[in-house]
Design a protein around this motif. Structure first.
Motif, mmCIF file in Angstrom:
data_model
loop_
_atom_site.group_PDB
_atom_site.id
_atom_site.type_symbol
_atom_site.label_atom_id
_atom_site.label_comp_id
_atom_site.label_asym_id
_atom_site.label_seq_id
_atom_site.Cartn_x
_atom_site.Cartn_y
_atom_site.Cartn_z
ATOM 1 N N UNK A 71 0.811 -1.233 0.000
ATOM 2 C CA UNK A 71 0.000 0.000 0.000
ATOM 3 C C UNK A 71 0.838 1.275 0.000
ATOM 4 N N UNK A 72 2.069 1.204 0.520
ATOM 5 C CA UNK A 72 2.902 2.404 0.640
ATOM 6 C C UNK A 72 3.800 2.631 -0.562
ATOM 7 N N UNK A 73 3.903 1.644 -1.442
ATOM 8 C CA UNK A 73 4.918 1.674 -2.497
ATOM 9 C C UNK A 73 4.842 2.919 -3.369
ATOM 10 N N UNK A 74 3.655 3.258 -3.829
ATOM 11 C CA UNK A 74 3.529 4.374 -4.768
ATOM 12 C C UNK A 74 3.817 5.727 -4.135
ATOM 13 N N UNK A 75 3.818 5.790 -2.816
ATOM 14 C CA UNK A 75 4.080 7.063 -2.141
ATOM 15 C C UNK A 75 5.572 7.361 -2.027
ATOM 16 N N UNK A 76 6.411 6.333 -2.126
ATOM 17 C CA UNK A 76 7.836 6.499 -1.814
ATOM 18 C C UNK A 76 8.586 7.238 -2.910
ATOM 19 N N UNK A 77 8.422 6.830 -4.155
ATOM 20 C CA UNK A 77 9.193 7.435 -5.246
ATOM 21 C C UNK A 77 8.987 8.948 -5.347
ATOM 22 N N UNK A 78 7.741 9.461 -5.277
ATOM 23 C CA UNK A 78 7.592 10.924 -5.349
ATOM 24 C C UNK A 78 8.305 11.657 -4.217
#
Length: 272
Positions: free
Chosen positions: A50-57
């Protein structure tokens, strides 16, 4: 390094929370992640999904594109307050916490928080990225919580698993991490690797399962913290052996490849 400079890190972005990312936890997603890591559904490292997409930005807000090709996933620390369950809708946000110059590069520490629809905190994660050979002009913030392994004597257990040839393909599909070094041998060789490498978080999940197996712990939802430092690549088709110690009421661990080289160091797993 060519193309990198001390102006490549925007320290003004440290402390600035990123956008919220909504994720609906499904039984299918949990089962796919379990199958990708040869585990049971509900394993602790599923918290990354669930957290993956938040990390790169959050990372890109601090580290500009010219240095991103030098980045490594260096450490990961999960603090699991409540287990994720199918049917939950959760929201994750990531915040850069620190830019820390090191002798051989720069560390970027990012913290994620995942909450349910009522705002209750499900988990926190500390992600430390390391930019090889790139020096930040200044340091801001503090490093992630310590989890160094200080163990005396022989391990109380050693657990060995075989990494399947298709492990990286299954893990990419289940996790959303489709970086080419995990899927394309030619691309991996082009950046100096012998071939495809296993995702660090997949190795972390395998090690977590090994620790639970060593402790005869059947319910993975009892894990409240799991932390590692990624120290060397693991390759599909290799074995990985996790050595486990009892340390201060928790489990300390490290994982090694067939040559005895540590692929994970400073492992720590705590139970509720």
């Amino acid at each position: 390094m060519p193309g990198a400079s001390t102006a490549s890190f925007d320290v003004a972005a440290v402390g600035r929370a990123g956008s919220p990312y909504l994720y609906e936890v499904t039984e299918a997603a949990m089962q796919a992640y379990a199958e990708a890591t040869d585990d049971v559904s509900g394993g602790p490292v599923f918290a990354i999904v669930p957290a993956w997409d938040a990390i790169a930005p959050a990372s890109e807000a601090v580290a500009s594109g010219d240095v991103r090709r030098f980045v490594l996933h260096y450490e990961h620390d999960m603090l699991l307050h409540r287990p994720l369950e199918a049917g939950m809708r959760v929201v994750s946000r990531a915040t850069p916490l620190a830019v820390l110059p090191r002798p051989n590069g720069t560390s970027l520490v990012i913290k994620t928080e995942t909450r349910d629809e009522d705002g209750k905190l499900m988990n926190e994660q500390y992600v430390t990225e390391f930019f090889r050979g790139v020096q930040a002009d200044e340091g801001v913030g503090e490093q992630a919580p310590d989890h160094r392994l200080e163990a005396d004597g022989d391990p109380v257990a050693e657990v060995t698993y075989l990494v399947a040839k298709d492990q990286t393909v299954r893990y990419a599909a289940a996790s959303g991490d489709d970086f080419a070094i995990h899927l394309d041998d030619e691309f991996a060789r082009g950046v100096g690797l012998p071939g495809r490498v296993v995702h660090g978080l997949c190795t972390m999940a395998l090690a977590g399962r090994a620790v639970l197996d060593a402790g005869a712990i059947e319910d993975p939802r009892t894990v409240k913290r799991i932390a590692v430092r990624f120290s060397a690549p693991l390759f599909p088709g290799e074995t990985v052996t996790t050595r486990v110690w009892n340390v201060d009421g928790a489990f300390g661990f490290e994982s090694v490849n067939p040559q005895g080289t540590a692929v994970l160091k400073d492992g720590r797993l705590e139970l509720r």
